[in-house]
Design an enzyme around this catalytic site. Structure first.
Site, PDB file in Angstrom:
ATOM      1  N   SER A   1     -27.251-102.272 -91.429  1.00  0.00           N
ATOM      2  CA  SER A   1     -26.019-101.905 -90.746  1.00  0.00           C
ATOM      3  C   SER A   1     -26.073-102.425 -89.304  1.00  0.00           C
ATOM      4  O   SER A   1     -26.312-103.614 -89.092  1.00  0.00           O
ATOM      5  CB  SER A   1     -25.809-100.395 -90.829  1.00  0.00           C
TER       6      SER A   1
ATOM      7  N   ASP B   1     -20.862-100.972-101.479  1.00  0.00           N
ATOM      8  CA  ASP B   1     -20.645-100.783-100.045  1.00  0.00           C
ATOM      9  C   ASP B   1     -19.185-101.037 -99.690  1.00  0.00           C
ATOM     10  O   ASP B   1     -18.654-102.124 -99.930  1.00  0.00           O
ATOM     11  CB  ASP B   1     -21.551-101.744 -99.265  1.00  0.00           C
TER      12      ASP B   1
ATOM     13  N   HIS C   1     -22.593 -97.658 -98.792  1.00  0.00           N
ATOM     14  CA  HIS C   1     -23.304 -98.250 -97.665  1.00  0.00           C
ATOM     15  C   HIS C   1     -24.634 -97.549 -97.374  1.00  0.00           C
ATOM     16  O   HIS C   1     -25.647 -98.207 -97.118  1.00  0.00           O
ATOM     17  CB  HIS C   1     -22.399 -98.180 -96.425  1.00  0.00           C
TER      18      HIS C   1
END
Length: 379
Positions: free
Chosen positions: A151, A319, A349
């Site tokens: 991320s 995701d 995610h």
């Protein structure tokens, strides 16, 4: 690579204990300055430095609201005999500049003694890497064996490969894109608005008041959490069930009568409000909005093609925030691809944080491939 204050490398942090190091002024990409910045860091495993100056450091990069305590938020992956084996490697994790766990951020004291607040400059992902590089300089660390992140941490990892390729021998990028998409900027800007429209935000200067933008930060977290989890997972867990003891189907809407998923999101929001700062949330979310490795480098594909650090790319099939096609795009264009991996999970995610067994396999494979690429034996 010397501590600018003492002329000598600073003492290396004690194992497992948070340490905070002054790194000097950080000059931002946009022309701002974070004066007298400090960066928090933790490490696990013993540092080894080879005769050529290379080290056994694996630098782990946290996500948006993470911190330097990687053994907690990546539980089961860092330690003796685990995929990031601290018998072999020295695993380090910093708290990002602008954060709220020891590094300088909006809630920190300005050199004049008052909180930075609205005076804290906007940051980009590149600025976070610059501050981290300055920390390595202070510690006398010339290069690391690997940088790994998911991320926002994945965005930082990508920037490491382009900003300081001579200091990174390999990289693993998880669950991120090469730049923020319009959708990501939109959903992240909605979160920022939720905070800045809270009456207690006070233009970011609430640290000097008796108030706190509690409701704004909670709303931002609810929005964000829906992008962190998979639609399928949430529906299987909660469906249209009412929260126990509540009735959301009454004659009039009542905020005290909730669906189960609302209660779940409220719980996630309260947990964040208790441990994180609204100003840091705005600062780091804005940094994600500015994420674009192609900026000033001739565009995305050209920038990716210039990555010569051996890089493994990993995505999550469900995701919503960083769809898998964005990792495929990175893998098709990166100049030195080690491999591509997919995490299969209904979680969405957050699977890069929760699917420990799959992530462990990915990281073990990464380190084997990186060792081969580095000319080492893989045994």
């Amino acid at each position: 690579m010397k501590n600018q204050h003492s002329g000598q490398p600073a003492p290396f942090p004690e194992e497992g204990r948070p340490a905070i190091y002054p790194v000097g002024d950080v000059h931002t990409e946009a022309g701002g300055v974070v004066l007298d910045a400090a960066i928090a860091v933790q490490r696990w495993g013993e540092l080894r430095i080879a005769s050529d100056g290379s080290t056994n450091i694996i630098l782990v990069e946290h996500a948006l609201t993470g911190d330097s305590d990687a053994v907690t938020w990546w539980k089961g992956l860092i330690g003796p005999g685990l995929s990031l084996d601290t018998n072999r490697f020295c695993v380090m994790c910093t708290n990002a500049l602008g954060g709220y766990s020891g590094s300088t951020g909006p809630s920190s004291p300005h050199p004049d003694g008052r909180p930075w607040g609205s005076r804290f400059p906007a940051l980009s992902i590149r600025d976070l890497v610059t501050a981290e590089r300055q920390l390595l300089d202070v510690l006398g660390i010339g290069s690391v064996a690997a940088v790994i992140g998911g991320s926002m941490g994945g965005a930082r990892t990508l920037e490491w490969t382009l900003m300081h390729p001579e200091r990174v021998r390999s990289a693993a990028v998880l669950a991120v894109s090469a730049r923020a998409s319009a959708w990501q900027i939109g959903i992240q800007s909605a979160q920022i608005s939720a905070i800045t429209n809270d009456p207690e935000w006070l233009n970011g200067d609430y640290h000097s008041s008796d108030g706190y933008p509690h409701e704004g930060l909670a709303a931002a977290r609810r929005i964000a959490h829906l992008t962190y989890r998979g639609e399928q997972e949430l529906d299987e867990r909660f469906g249209t069930d009412a929260q126990k003891g509540e009735n959301p189907l009454g004659e009039y809407r009542d905020p005290e009568q909730r669906f189960a998923v609302q209660s779940y999101l409220d719980h996630q929001a309260e947990k964040l409000v208790e441990r994180f700062d609204a100003g840091s949330y705005v600062t780091l979310t804005e940094a994600l909005n500015r994420h674009d490795i192609g900026r000033g480098r001739g565009g995305l594909n050209r920038a990716l093609s210039e990555i010569r650090v051996p890089t493994l790319v990993t995505g999550v099939d469900t995701d919503i925030l960083y769809p898998y096609h964005q990792q495929e795009h990175i893998s098709r264009n990166v100049g030195e691809l080690l491999g591509m991996a997919k995490i299969v999970s209904p979680v969405g995610h957050d699977a890069f944080l929760t699917e420990t067994r799959q992530v462990a396999r990915v990281l073990r494979r990464f380190l084997l491939l990186a060792a081969d690429a580095d000319g080492e034996t893989s045994g």
